[in-house]
Motif scaffolding. Structure first.
Motif, PDB file in Angstrom:
ATOM      1  N   SER A 130      34.515  41.655  38.642  1.00 55.61           N
ATOM      2  CA  SER A 130      34.816  40.352  38.050  1.00 55.61           C
ATOM      3  C   SER A 130      33.752  39.371  38.529  1.00 55.61           C
ATOM      4  O   SER A 130      33.535  39.234  39.742  1.00 55.61           O
ATOM      5  N   TYR A 165      30.956  37.346  42.920  1.00 56.03           N
ATOM      6  CA  TYR A 165      31.307  38.701  42.485  1.00 56.03           C
ATOM      7  C   TYR A 165      32.530  39.195  43.253  1.00 56.03           C
ATOM      8  O   TYR A 165      32.686  38.902  44.449  1.00 56.03           O
ATOM      9  N   THR A 198      35.568  48.302  38.990  1.00 52.79           N
ATOM     10  CA  THR A 198      35.699  47.093  38.183  1.00 52.79           C
ATOM     11  C   THR A 198      35.069  45.914  38.905  1.00 52.79           C
ATOM     12  O   THR A 198      35.265  45.732  40.112  1.00 52.79           O
ATOM     13  N   ASN A 240      36.640  45.814  42.712  1.00 60.93           N
ATOM     14  CA  ASN A 240      37.963  46.339  43.064  1.00 60.93           C
ATOM     15  C   ASN A 240      37.943  47.117  44.387  1.00 60.93           C
ATOM     16  O   ASN A 240      38.987  47.577  44.851  1.00 60.93           O
ATOM     17  N   THR A 263      35.517  33.445  34.255  1.00 61.38           N
ATOM     18  CA  THR A 263      35.282  34.810  34.708  1.00 61.38           C
ATOM     19  C   THR A 263      35.143  35.777  33.542  1.00 61.38           C
ATOM     20  O   THR A 263      35.601  35.520  32.428  1.00 61.38           O
ATOM     21  N   ASP A 264      34.493  36.900  33.860  1.00 64.90           N
ATOM     22  CA  ASP A 264      34.404  38.020  32.929  1.00 64.90           C
ATOM     23  C   ASP A 264      34.480  39.299  33.760  1.00 64.90           C
ATOM     24  O   ASP A 264      34.093  39.307  34.939  1.00 64.90           O
ATOM     25  N   THR A 265      34.981  40.347  33.150  1.00 64.47           N
ATOM     26  CA  THR A 265      35.187  41.601  33.868  1.00 64.47           C
ATOM     27  C   THR A 265      34.457  42.744  33.170  1.00 64.47           C
ATOM     28  O   THR A 265      34.404  42.803  31.938  1.00 64.47           O
ATOM     29  N   THR A 277      32.283  35.340  38.345  1.00 67.77           N
ATOM     30  CA  THR A 277      32.742  33.967  38.117  1.00 67.77           C
ATOM     31  C   THR A 277      31.542  33.032  38.170  1.00 67.77           C
ATOM     32  O   THR A 277      30.722  33.118  39.090  1.00 67.77           O
TER      33      THR A 277
END
Length: 282
Positions: free
Chosen positions: A154, A130, A152, A133, A162-164, A156
């Motif tokens: 992200s 993880y 935010t 931001n 990855t996805d956000t 992995t």
């Protein structure tokens, strides 16, 4: 014949009369090209990769494209074939297997509306690692913004995909509770405490009006909780001091004859005020 290099073959023919003739044939052996495919062959779903062909004069991909390089974005594992042809018309074929890894699904849960001065915990999910931001790398983080803010995340997975996801935190204003009124009284008296700052009021006495009348017999602290329209609260206290009430007394002869006088002796006070206007004890 299948020579590996240029070669001349000679043929001698003989007829029935024993007569002969000779002929030659020169076989030219052209080089075969070496087809190559370069580029990244492992991608995340939804991404693309460039496959770079080499070795030919002309190119023919299984996608029907004829450029040296092509960009592909398969949604599942796929194999791409390239046929290259050189100037002699000789060909070679190469294949590239593109592996498509699944993308994780990032999610954020937790309370997203808070009162100023409070905090909330945002719980991330969906990844192996993880990255917030805020620079934090734990799955869950605790935040206390003083104004509306967006966080935010992200995530992995083990394949490096990855996805956000983002979470918007709304910060509502906190009210300021106030208590006015007289906070020093004499025993047996009452005072009105005036609450302010809220939409609704809750006193430690159980009263829910803005103002409350109290008559404690000893020093007492009263607590007021005010709540605004956003549900945010603030608390204020008022300490009411209860002073002892003196016991007034009057001594002396209270029966006299007309024309005589008597002395009335006041007691119980620090200062005295008679209805005659006198301010002495007697």
């Amino acid at each position: 014949v299948s020579p590996g290099a240029n070669i001349t073959y000679t043929l001698t023919v003989t007829n029935g009369s024993g007569c002969t003739d000779t002929e030659t044939a020169a076989v030219t052996v052209n080089a075969i090209p070496t087809a190559t495919i370069g580029g990244t062959t492992t991608i995340c779903n939804g991404k693309s990769t460039a496959l770079n062909g080499g070795g030919g004069g002309t190119y023919a991909w299984s996608t029907t494209e004829t450029t040296a390089s092509i960009t592909v974005a398969p949604s599942a594992n796929a194999t791409y074939t390239l046929t290259v042809t050189n100037g002699s018309g000789c060909t070679d074929t190469e294949t590239a297997a593109v592996t498509v890894n699944a993308i994780p699904t990032a999610s954020i849960s937790g309370t997203t509306t808070i009162c100023n001065g409070k905090n909330t915990t945002l719980n991330g999910a969906g990844g192996g690692t993880y990255a917030w931001n805020t620079a934090e790398t734990s799955a869950s983080i605790t935040v206390a913004p003083s104004a509306n803010a967006t966080y935010t995340l992200s995530v992995t997975n083990g394949s490096g995909c990855t996805d956000t996801e983002a979470a918007a935190i709304t910060v509502n204003t906190t009210p300021t509770a106030t208590i006015g009124g007289t906070t020093t009284i004499c025993n047996g008296k009452s005072t009105t405490l005036n609450g302010g700052g809220g939409g609704t009021y809750a006193w430690s006495t159980g009263a829910t009006s803005a103002d409350v009348s109290v008559s404690p017999s000893a020093n007492t602290t009263y607590t007021l909780t005010v709540t605004n329209g956003s549900g945010c609260t603030d608390t204020e206290t008022a300490a009411v001091t209860v002073n002892t009430t003196p016991t007034a007394s009057i001594g002396g002869t209270t029966t006299i004859c007309n024309g005589q006088s008597t002395t009335l002796n006041g007691g119980g006070g620090g200062t005295y005020a008679w209805s005659t206007g006198a301010t002495s004890a007697d």
